[in-house]
Write a protein that holds these residues in place. Structure first.
Motif, PDB file in Angstrom:
ATOM      1  N   TYR A   1     -20.470   5.206   7.034  1.00 19.24           N
ATOM      2  CA  TYR A   1     -20.064   3.930   6.729  1.00 19.24           C
ATOM      3  C   TYR A   1     -20.192   2.730   7.887  1.00 19.24           C
ATOM      4  O   TYR A   1     -20.282   3.248   8.993  1.00 19.24           O
ATOM      5  CB  TYR A   1     -18.451   3.867   6.669  1.00 19.24           C
ATOM      6  CG  TYR A   1     -17.854   5.083   5.743  1.00 19.24           C
ATOM      7  CD1 TYR A   1     -17.722   4.978   4.483  1.00 19.24           C
ATOM      8  CD2 TYR A   1     -17.584   6.264   6.386  1.00 19.24           C
ATOM      9  CE1 TYR A   1     -17.094   5.819   3.692  1.00 19.24           C
ATOM     10  CE2 TYR A   1     -17.034   7.467   5.603  1.00 19.24           C
ATOM     11  CZ  TYR A   1     -16.795   7.076   4.431  1.00 19.24           C
ATOM     12  OH  TYR A   1     -16.411   8.236   3.759  1.00 19.24           O
ATOM     13  N   PRO A   2     -20.240   1.609   7.626  1.00 18.94           N
ATOM     14  CA  PRO A   2     -20.671   0.708   8.585  1.00 18.94           C
ATOM     15  C   PRO A   2     -19.389   0.524   9.420  1.00 18.94           C
ATOM     16  O   PRO A   2     -18.362   0.711   8.929  1.00 18.94           O
ATOM     17  CB  PRO A   2     -20.827  -0.825   7.649  1.00 18.94           C
ATOM     18  CG  PRO A   2     -21.273  -0.165   6.247  1.00 18.94           C
ATOM     19  CD  PRO A   2     -20.637   1.036   6.098  1.00 18.94           C
ATOM     20  N   ALA A   3     -19.705   0.221  10.687  1.00 17.49           N
ATOM     21  CA  ALA A   3     -18.400   0.136  11.656  1.00 17.49           C
ATOM     22  C   ALA A   3     -18.771  -0.622  12.820  1.00 17.49           C
ATOM     23  O   ALA A   3     -19.931  -1.080  13.117  1.00 17.49           O
ATOM     24  CB  ALA A   3     -18.327   1.660  12.318  1.00 17.49           C
TER      25      ALA A   3
ATOM     26  N   ARG B   1     -19.480   4.821  11.125  1.00 17.53           N
ATOM     27  CA  ARG B   1     -18.573   6.008  11.092  1.00 17.53           C
ATOM     28  C   ARG B   1     -19.072   7.083  10.301  1.00 17.53           C
ATOM     29  O   ARG B   1     -19.351   6.682   9.237  1.00 17.53           O
ATOM     30  CB  ARG B   1     -17.240   5.162  10.714  1.00 17.53           C
ATOM     31  CG  ARG B   1     -16.298   6.242  10.541  1.00 17.53           C
ATOM     32  CD  ARG B   1     -14.698   5.878   9.824  1.00 17.53           C
ATOM     33  NE  ARG B   1     -13.884   6.720   9.242  1.00 17.53           N
ATOM     34  CZ  ARG B   1     -12.808   7.235  10.221  1.00 17.53           C
ATOM     35  NH1 ARG B   1     -12.756   6.676  11.465  1.00 17.53           N
ATOM     36  NH2 ARG B   1     -12.063   8.199   9.729  1.00 17.53           N
ATOM     37  N   ILE B   2     -18.973   8.283  11.092  1.00 19.88           N
ATOM     38  CA  ILE B   2     -19.994   9.199  10.191  1.00 19.88           C
ATOM     39  C   ILE B   2     -18.804  10.523  10.330  1.00 19.88           C
ATOM     40  O   ILE B   2     -18.389  10.741  11.227  1.00 19.88           O
ATOM     41  CB  ILE B   2     -21.092   9.664  11.005  1.00 19.88           C
ATOM     42  CG1 ILE B   2     -22.069   8.439  11.188  1.00 19.88           C
ATOM     43  CG2 ILE B   2     -21.817  10.871  10.310  1.00 19.88           C
ATOM     44  CD1 ILE B   2     -23.315   8.756  12.263  1.00 19.88           C
ATOM     45  N   GLN B   3     -18.739  10.723   9.027  1.00 25.37           N
ATOM     46  CA  GLN B   3     -17.885  12.136   8.739  1.00 25.37           C
ATOM     47  C   GLN B   3     -18.736  13.271   8.469  1.00 25.37           C
ATOM     48  O   GLN B   3     -19.413  13.013   7.650  1.00 25.37           O
ATOM     49  CB  GLN B   3     -16.833  11.875   7.603  1.00 25.37           C
ATOM     50  CG  GLN B   3     -15.741  10.772   7.898  1.00 25.37           C
ATOM     51  CD  GLN B   3     -14.829  10.350   6.895  1.00 25.37           C
ATOM     52  OE1 GLN B   3     -15.391  10.234   5.555  1.00 25.37           O
ATOM     53  NE2 GLN B   3     -13.592  10.156   7.043  1.00 25.37           N
TER      54      GLN B   3
ATOM     55  N   TRP C   1     -13.166   0.403   3.842  1.00 27.36           N
ATOM     56  CA  TRP C   1     -12.181   1.314   4.407  1.00 27.36           C
ATOM     57  C   TRP C   1     -11.150   1.757   3.558  1.00 27.36           C
ATOM     58  O   TRP C   1     -10.134   2.161   3.958  1.00 27.36           O
ATOM     59  CB  TRP C   1     -11.881   0.964   5.673  1.00 27.36           C
ATOM     60  CG  TRP C   1     -12.772   0.535   6.820  1.00 27.36           C
ATOM     61  CD1 TRP C   1     -12.688  -0.848   7.192  1.00 27.36           C
ATOM     62  CD2 TRP C   1     -14.033   1.097   6.909  1.00 27.36           C
ATOM     63  NE1 TRP C   1     -13.895  -0.823   8.252  1.00 27.36           N
ATOM     64  CE2 TRP C   1     -14.576   0.303   8.148  1.00 27.36           C
ATOM     65  CE3 TRP C   1     -14.387   2.365   6.819  1.00 27.36           C
ATOM     66  CZ2 TRP C   1     -15.717   0.626   8.749  1.00 27.36           C
ATOM     67  CZ3 TRP C   1     -15.447   2.633   7.341  1.00 27.36           C
ATOM     68  CH2 TRP C   1     -16.190   1.845   8.266  1.00 27.36           C
ATOM     69  N   GLY C   2     -11.290   1.576   2.275  1.00 30.86           N
ATOM     70  CA  GLY C   2     -10.027   1.617   1.252  1.00 30.86           C
ATOM     71  C   GLY C   2     -10.104   2.846   0.484  1.00 30.86           C
ATOM     72  O   GLY C   2     -10.174   4.155   0.891  1.00 30.86           O
ATOM     73  N   THR C   3     -10.488   2.589  -0.880  1.00 29.55           N
ATOM     74  CA  THR C   3     -10.619   3.721  -1.844  1.00 29.55           C
ATOM     75  C   THR C   3     -11.521   5.027  -1.513  1.00 29.55           C
ATOM     76  O   THR C   3     -11.121   6.056  -1.590  1.00 29.55           O
ATOM     77  CB  THR C   3     -10.897   3.067  -3.242  1.00 29.55           C
ATOM     78  OG1 THR C   3     -10.072   1.962  -3.426  1.00 29.55           O
ATOM     79  CG2 THR C   3     -10.778   4.139  -4.248  1.00 29.55           C
ATOM     80  N   PHE C   4     -12.619   4.647  -1.100  1.00 30.58           N
ATOM     81  CA  PHE C   4     -13.541   5.779  -0.729  1.00 30.58           C
ATOM     82  C   PHE C   4     -12.940   6.398   0.162  1.00 30.58           C
ATOM     83  O   PHE C   4     -13.115   7.975   0.242  1.00 30.58           O
ATOM     84  CB  PHE C   4     -14.788   5.274  -0.536  1.00 30.58           C
ATOM     85  CG  PHE C   4     -15.796   5.973  -0.466  1.00 30.58           C
ATOM     86  CD1 PHE C   4     -16.436   6.757   0.731  1.00 30.58           C
ATOM     87  CD2 PHE C   4     -16.461   6.736  -1.606  1.00 30.58           C
ATOM     88  CE1 PHE C   4     -17.283   7.582   0.952  1.00 30.58           C
ATOM     89  CE2 PHE C   4     -17.583   7.836  -1.595  1.00 30.58           C
ATOM     90  CZ  PHE C   4     -17.995   7.946  -0.104  1.00 30.58           C
ATOM     91  N   MET C   5     -12.476   6.129   1.362  1.00 37.92           N
ATOM     92  CA  MET C   5     -12.016   6.854   2.512  1.00 37.92           C
ATOM     93  C   MET C   5     -11.014   7.702   2.013  1.00 37.92           C
ATOM     94  O   MET C   5     -10.791   9.008   2.428  1.00 37.92           O
ATOM     95  CB  MET C   5     -11.394   5.914   3.489  1.00 37.92           C
ATOM     96  CG  MET C   5     -12.528   5.137   4.275  1.00 37.92           C
ATOM     97  SD  MET C   5     -13.451   6.069   5.209  1.00 37.92           S
ATOM     98  CE  MET C   5     -12.437   6.502   6.580  1.00 37.92           C
TER      99      MET C   5
ATOM    100  N   LEU D   1     -17.619   9.687  15.404  1.00 39.52           N
ATOM    101  CA  LEU D   1     -18.045  10.762  14.564  1.00 39.52           C
ATOM    102  C   LEU D   1     -16.822  11.619  14.268  1.00 39.52           C
ATOM    103  O   LEU D   1     -16.131  11.815  15.296  1.00 39.52           O
ATOM    104  CB  LEU D   1     -18.905  11.533  15.591  1.00 39.52           C
ATOM    105  CG  LEU D   1     -19.717  12.904  14.836  1.00 39.52           C
ATOM    106  CD1 LEU D   1     -20.611  12.167  13.676  1.00 39.52           C
ATOM    107  CD2 LEU D   1     -20.564  13.572  15.995  1.00 39.52           C
ATOM    108  N   GLU D   2     -16.627  11.734  13.282  1.00 31.95           N
ATOM    109  CA  GLU D   2     -15.281  12.719  12.893  1.00 31.95           C
ATOM    110  C   GLU D   2     -15.778  14.164  12.150  1.00 31.95           C
ATOM    111  O   GLU D   2     -16.681  14.075  11.207  1.00 31.95           O
ATOM    112  CB  GLU D   2     -14.379  12.086  11.553  1.00 31.95           C
ATOM    113  CG  GLU D   2     -13.283  12.880  11.155  1.00 31.95           C
ATOM    114  CD  GLU D   2     -12.454  12.323  10.208  1.00 31.95           C
ATOM    115  OE1 GLU D   2     -11.673  12.877   9.606  1.00 31.95           O
ATOM    116  OE2 GLU D   2     -13.016  11.127   9.867  1.00 31.95           O
ATOM    117  N   LEU D   3     -15.620  15.297  12.924  1.00 26.97           N
ATOM    118  CA  LEU D   3     -16.023  16.471  12.691  1.00 26.97           C
ATOM    119  C   LEU D   3     -14.758  17.285  11.732  1.00 26.97           C
ATOM    120  O   LEU D   3     -13.810  17.184  12.094  1.00 26.97           O
ATOM    121  CB  LEU D   3     -16.176  17.424  13.733  1.00 26.97           C
ATOM    122  CG  LEU D   3     -17.339  16.617  14.504  1.00 26.97           C
ATOM    123  CD1 LEU D   3     -17.743  17.626  15.800  1.00 26.97           C
ATOM    124  CD2 LEU D   3     -18.773  16.473  13.837  1.00 26.97           C
ATOM    125  N   ILE D   4     -15.300  17.719  10.410  1.00 22.38           N
ATOM    126  CA  ILE D   4     -14.086  18.163   9.664  1.00 22.38           C
ATOM    127  C   ILE D   4     -14.557  19.633   9.304  1.00 22.38           C
ATOM    128  O   ILE D   4     -15.651  20.036   8.860  1.00 22.38           O
ATOM    129  CB  ILE D   4     -13.936  17.577   8.154  1.00 22.38           C
ATOM    130  CG1 ILE D   4     -13.856  16.083   8.329  1.00 22.38           C
ATOM    131  CG2 ILE D   4     -13.174  18.193   7.260  1.00 22.38           C
ATOM    132  CD1 ILE D   4     -14.087  15.159   7.197  1.00 22.38           C
TER     133      ILE D   4
END
Length: 312
Positions: free
Chosen positions: A37-39, A81-83, A305-309, A44-47
């Protein structure tokens, strides 16, 4: 405010399949998935458990691939922002690094306005990995036979089989660098001829569907005999799997995972569990499938940053 994000899914892969050393790969139905996502600054978020312990800053391999790819055309990667989520275990011979390379290149290609086609992405991925087997399977899907001379990469896709792939995944990692150290610098001419003939037979089996050939075709001479001591129980599994429900068996990539192509899945699972158990090698058994599709890229519009997140 609506903005655009990108979702990328890249399949796992198994490589070599016996004698197809550094040249034959198969995509599998385990995946690395990223959402970007644009930020205002890169995050980086690692799941998931397979990514625990990996760096979440500029030392992360996937981020490095993105940045290197952008830099190669004189550009700078924008903040994102990368998940990242993955069910591909690390350093187990199932193409975790190849999937990260493909994901990073596809993300960079999108950010740059898609200057590269799939052939160019494959070339860049092969340059990164050093051989085309895992990256070509993850990018294109199915079974891929490739050749790389350091400058040019050529690949051909074979029909994708529909049998099960039983994977015995040891509890410990095996870095590729360590597995490479076990290999000899040279092979005697007669050994090289035998190994090459079995690689040829392996390729023929995939194009003809004559799976009975795999029992002989997967009996590698290039690398498996030299790596057997690194994975106790592997030698027995490779030797006896065809008598216990397999068309053939092989070390997956550099290991330590051992795969078998199932003729009869249940007895094969039981045999592999018993063989590794007797050898004192703790393994997790998974029944996988060859994956006919390659990496996918999907653009998604979301309200910032809303519904999709919230759907993750």
């Amino acid at each position: 405010m609506c903005e655009q994000s990108i979702e990328i899914a890249v399949p796992a892969s198994t490589a070599n399949l016996g004698p197809g050393f550094d040249s034959i790969g198969m995509a599998l139905n385990r995946f690395l998935r990223i959402r970007a996502y644009p930020a205002e600054r890169t995050e980086l978020e690692l799941i998931g458990p397979h990514l625990q312990g990996l760096p979440q800053d500029g030392q992360n391999f996937l981020l490095q691939v993105v940045e290197d790819a952008c830099r190669s055309v004189g550009q700078t990667a924008p903040p994102l922002r990368i998940q990242v989520e993955s069910d591909i275990p690390l350093m187990r011979g199932l193409g975790s690094s190849a999937s990260a390379i493909i994901a990073g290149l596809l993300l960079a290609n999108h950010l740059l306005g898609e200057p590269w086609d799939r052939e160019e992405i494959l070339l860049k991925a092969t340059q990164y990995e050093g051989h085309p087997d895992n990256v070509s399977a993850s990018l294109l899907g199915g079974v891929v036979i490739g050749s790389w001379d350091g400058e040019r990469v050529d690949v051909v896709q074979a029909p994708c089989p529909d049998w099960d792939v039983v994977a015995a995944i040891p509890a410990y990692p095996l870095p590729t660098s360590q597995a490479r150290q076990a290999l000899p610098s040279q092979l005697p001419h007669n050994e090289a001829v035998l190994a090459s003939s079995r690689a040829n037979l392996l390729t023929a089996a995939f194009f003809t569907g004559k799976w009975e050939l795999l029992q002989t075709a997967m009996r590698d001479r290039f690398h498996q005999p030299y790596r057997a001591s690194l994975i106790p129980g592997m030698e027995r599994v490779l030797r006896e799997a065809p008598q216990n429900g397999a068309w053939g068996a092989a070390l997956s990539g550099a290991g330590p995972t051992v795969i078998a192509f199932a003729r009869e899945t249940k007895p094969l699972v039981a045999f592999m569990r018993e063989a590794f158990g007797q050898a004192g090698t703790p393994v997790h058994i998974e029944v996988l499938k060859p994956w006919p599709e390659g990496a996918t890229v999907q653009l998604t519009t979301f309200e910032k940053w809303g519904t999709f997140m919230g759907n993750i």
